[in-house]
Design a protein around this motif. Sequence first.
Motif, short mmCIF file in Angstrom:
data_model
loop_
_atom_site.label_atom_id
_atom_site.label_comp_id
_atom_site.label_asym_id
_atom_site.label_seq_id
_atom_site.Cartn_x
_atom_site.Cartn_y
_atom_site.Cartn_z
N GLN A 1 48.95 25.45 14.43
CA GLN A 1 50.34 26.43 14.38
C GLN A 1 51.43 26.05 13.44
OE1 GLN A 1 49.99 29.81 13.47
NE2 GLN A 1 52.29 30.26 12.66
N ALA B 1 40.24 27.65 6.75
CA ALA B 1 41.52 28.13 7.60
C ALA B 1 42.62 27.62 8.13
CB ALA B 1 40.60 27.75 9.84
N LYS B 2 43.86 28.12 8.69
CA LYS B 2 44.50 27.34 9.19
C LYS B 2 44.46 27.15 10.57
CE LYS B 2 49.84 28.29 9.49
NZ LYS B 2 50.30 29.83 8.54
N MET B 3 44.08 26.05 10.82
CA MET B 3 44.00 24.99 11.99
C MET B 3 45.69 24.70 13.34
SD MET B 3 41.23 25.45 11.79
CE MET B 3 40.82 24.79 13.09
N SER C 1 40.18 23.92 7.76
CA SER C 1 41.50 23.76 6.92
C SER C 1 40.01 22.96 5.25
CB SER C 1 41.78 22.83 6.69
OG SER C 1 41.94 21.42 6.48
N ASN D 1 49.10 25.23 5.71
CA ASN D 1 48.61 26.10 5.07
C ASN D 1 47.38 25.60 4.44
OD1 ASN D 1 48.74 28.63 3.70
ND2 ASN D 1 50.81 28.24 2.48
N ASN E 1 41.76 31.34 11.63
CA ASN E 1 42.31 30.36 12.67
C ASN E 1 41.43 29.59 13.20
OD1 ASN E 1 41.57 32.17 13.55
ND2 ASN E 1 43.76 32.03 15.47
N TYR E 2 40.00 29.95 12.48
CA TYR E 2 39.22 29.13 13.70
C TYR E 2 38.20 28.18 12.48
CZ TYR E 2 36.71 33.09 12.05
OH TYR E 2 36.15 34.53 11.36
#
Length: 150
Positions: free
Chosen positions: A87, A83-85, A17, A96, A124-125
């Motif tokens: 969920q 990134a959004k690491m 992030s 966020n 997401n990475y």
Amino acid sequence: MNTCMAGDTITTIGLGSCVGIVLYERTKNIAGLVHIMLPDSTKIRQNQNKLKFADTGIQALVEELEKQGLSRKNMIAKIAGGAKMFQFSSDTAMGNIGEKNVEAVREVLKQYGIKIVSEDVGLNYGRTIVFDPVTKDLTVVTAGKQTHII
């Protein structure tokens, strides 16, 4: 935060992030990089490490590069990360933070009049980045994905 000149590269490992910001000039072989973790230093009390925030980290990098002979009005940027690491079931601040970091970086660079010429952000990475101050290439390495240059 660190800087480099021709003959060296500058890198940061493990941008999840977080956002890596590279500043440089097209005509000089000097560059600097700061790896920020949070968007705003004013939201955290006792924030001794000013480099981990978008607002104060970018300020420190700009000032250091000016000491090395770069002109703020000629600086340009490349950014990666954000990134959004994780969920979460709801869009919490923690889930966020990557997006908030990217927004803060864009806003601070805009305030300084520094144009972002390329970016690899979001999704997401995680990423590792390497910048060459001579070629001006920012190599982005991601696990399980093809390495690319921005």
